[in-house]
Design a protein around this motif. Structure first.
Motif, PDB file in Angstrom:
ATOM      1  N   VAL A 249       0.849  -1.200   0.000  1.00 19.31           N
ATOM      2  CA  VAL A 249       0.000   0.000   0.000  1.00 19.31           C
ATOM      3  C   VAL A 249       0.882   1.246   0.000  1.00 19.31           C
ATOM      4  O   VAL A 249       1.947   1.264   0.605  1.00 19.31           O
ATOM      5  N   SER A 250       0.434   2.244  -0.740  1.00 21.06           N
ATOM      6  CA  SER A 250       1.099   3.542  -0.740  1.00 21.06           C
ATOM      7  C   SER A 250       0.365   4.404   0.279  1.00 21.06           C
ATOM      8  O   SER A 250      -0.795   4.743   0.091  1.00 21.06           O
ATOM      9  N   LEU A 251       1.026   4.706   1.380  1.00 25.24           N
ATOM     10  CA  LEU A 251       0.350   5.352   2.507  1.00 25.24           C
ATOM     11  C   LEU A 251       0.267   6.863   2.335  1.00 25.24           C
ATOM     12  O   LEU A 251      -0.775   7.461   2.557  1.00 25.24           O
ATOM     13  N   ILE A 252       1.366   7.472   1.967  1.00 26.50           N
ATOM     14  CA  ILE A 252       1.439   8.932   1.861  1.00 26.50           C
ATOM     15  C   ILE A 252       2.205   9.273   0.597  1.00 26.50           C
ATOM     16  O   ILE A 252       3.231   8.659   0.319  1.00 26.50           O
ATOM     17  N   GLN A 253       1.719  10.238  -0.148  1.00 25.18           N
ATOM     18  CA  GLN A 253       2.459  10.708  -1.317  1.00 25.18           C
ATOM     19  C   GLN A 253       2.623  12.213  -1.249  1.00 25.18           C
ATOM     20  O   GLN A 253       1.651  12.941  -1.072  1.00 25.18           O
ATOM     21  N   SER A 254       3.866  12.654  -1.376  1.00 24.86           N
ATOM     22  CA  SER A 254       4.185  14.088  -1.476  1.00 24.86           C
ATOM     23  C   SER A 254       3.548  14.915  -0.366  1.00 24.86           C
ATOM     24  O   SER A 254       2.836  15.873  -0.624  1.00 24.86           O
ATOM     25  N   LYS A 255       3.808  14.514   0.867  1.00 24.54           N
ATOM     26  CA  LYS A 255       3.310  15.272   2.021  1.00 24.54           C
ATOM     27  C   LYS A 255       4.425  16.182   2.531  1.00 24.54           C
ATOM     28  O   LYS A 255       5.557  15.738   2.702  1.00 24.54           O
ATOM     29  N   PHE A 256       4.087  17.448   2.776  1.00 25.80           N
ATOM     30  CA  PHE A 256       5.077  18.368   3.348  1.00 25.80           C
ATOM     31  C   PHE A 256       5.196  18.109   4.844  1.00 25.80           C
ATOM     32  O   PHE A 256       4.204  17.886   5.518  1.00 25.80           O
ATOM     33  N   THR A 257       6.428  18.140   5.347  1.00 25.25           N
ATOM     34  CA  THR A 257       6.642  17.876   6.758  1.00 25.25           C
ATOM     35  C   THR A 257       7.853  18.651   7.258  1.00 25.25           C
ATOM     36  O   THR A 257       8.705  19.053   6.474  1.00 25.25           O
ATOM     37  N   SER A 258       7.891  18.845   8.570  1.00 26.76           N
ATOM     38  CA  SER A 258       9.094  19.417   9.172  1.00 26.76           C
ATOM     39  C   SER A 258      10.029  18.255   9.494  1.00 26.76           C
ATOM     40  O   SER A 258       9.947  17.208   8.875  1.00 26.76           O
ATOM     41  N   ASN A 259      10.890  18.407  10.515  1.00 23.71           N
ATOM     42  CA  ASN A 259      11.899  17.371  10.740  1.00 23.71           C
ATOM     43  C   ASN A 259      11.395  16.176  11.546  1.00 23.71           C
ATOM     44  O   ASN A 259      12.152  15.255  11.815  1.00 23.71           O
ATOM     45  N   SER A 260      10.112  16.173  11.924  1.00 26.41           N
ATOM     46  CA  SER A 260       9.590  14.978  12.588  1.00 26.41           C
ATOM     47  C   SER A 260       8.086  14.923  12.421  1.00 26.41           C
ATOM     48  O   SER A 260       7.444  15.934  12.115  1.00 26.41           O
ATOM     49  N   GLY A 261       7.535  13.745  12.618  1.00 26.02           N
ATOM     50  CA  GLY A 261       6.097  13.609  12.467  1.00 26.02           C
ATOM     51  C   GLY A 261       5.655  12.192  12.740  1.00 26.02           C
ATOM     52  O   GLY A 261       6.466  11.312  13.034  1.00 26.02           O
ATOM     53  N   THR A 262       4.361  11.981  12.638  1.00 25.33           N
ATOM     54  CA  THR A 262       3.764  10.672  12.886  1.00 25.33           C
ATOM     55  C   THR A 262       2.757  10.377  11.779  1.00 25.33           C
ATOM     56  O   THR A 262       1.971  11.243  11.411  1.00 25.33           O
ATOM     57  N   LEU A 263       2.824   9.156  11.261  1.00 28.06           N
ATOM     58  CA  LEU A 263       1.829   8.685  10.296  1.00 28.06           C
ATOM     59  C   LEU A 263       1.101   7.531  10.959  1.00 28.06           C
ATOM     60  O   LEU A 263       1.638   6.888  11.862  1.00 28.06           O
ATOM     61  N   ASN A 264      -0.106   7.228  10.519  1.00 24.23           N
ATOM     62  CA  ASN A 264      -0.707   6.005  11.032  1.00 24.23           C
ATOM     63  C   ASN A 264      -1.153   5.102   9.900  1.00 24.23           C
ATOM     64  O   ASN A 264      -1.427   5.551   8.800  1.00 24.23           O
ATOM     65  N   TRP A 265      -1.158   3.801  10.224  1.00 19.31           N
ATOM     66  CA  TRP A 265      -1.540   2.783   9.251  1.00 19.31           C
ATOM     67  C   TRP A 265      -2.475   1.797   9.926  1.00 19.31           C
ATOM     68  O   TRP A 265      -2.224   1.347  11.036  1.00 19.31           O
ATOM     69  N   ASN A 266      -3.555   1.477   9.232  1.00 22.06           N
ATOM     70  CA  ASN A 266      -4.570   0.587   9.812  1.00 22.06           C
ATOM     71  C   ASN A 266      -4.379  -0.880   9.416  1.00 22.06           C
ATOM     72  O   ASN A 266      -5.250  -1.702   9.655  1.00 22.06           O
TER      73      ASN A 266
END
Length: 109
Positions: free
Chosen positions: A53-70
């Motif tokens: 699965v492609s979870l995130i495409q071309s998301k702007f972010t700073s130097n840290s972050g959190t993604l979630n996956w179900n």
């Protein structure tokens, strides 16, 4: 700038992750990047290298972050139990440099 800006890391919690029986319906993918202004893609692969699965495409972010996956694919079907590879590709918006972060997540029942 200090050393913190050059650190990179990726972690997944909980791991193993049980998409159906868990009271937490998401695994959290936390990342730190050596870039302050980045564009990220996050993909999840089967152990054989095929894309699950492609979870995130071309998301702007700073130097840290959190993604979630179900634990599901793009058709919202829960994937089979076993190990998967989480891969984040980050590109620095200023220099064009890129970094790849990888972690293994295990889907359980």
């Amino acid at each position: 700038s200090n050393n913190a800006t050059s650190e990179k890391s990726i972690s997944v919690v909980p791991n193993p992750f049980a998409p159906i029986s868990s009271n937490k319906p998401y695994a959290l993918i936390e990342y730190k990047l050596p870039f302050d202004n980045a564009l990220i893609d996050c993909d999840i692969f089967y152990p054989n290298g095929n894309l699950a699965v492609s979870l995130i495409q071309s998301k702007f972010t700073s130097n840290s972050g959190t993604l979630n996956w179900n634990g599901r694919d793009s058709d919202n079907k829960v994937l089979p139990i076993g190990p998967y590879i989480v891969m984040i590709e980050a590109t620095d918006q200023d220099s064009g440099e890129s970094e790849i972060l990888k972690a293994v997540i295990v889907l359980a029942q």
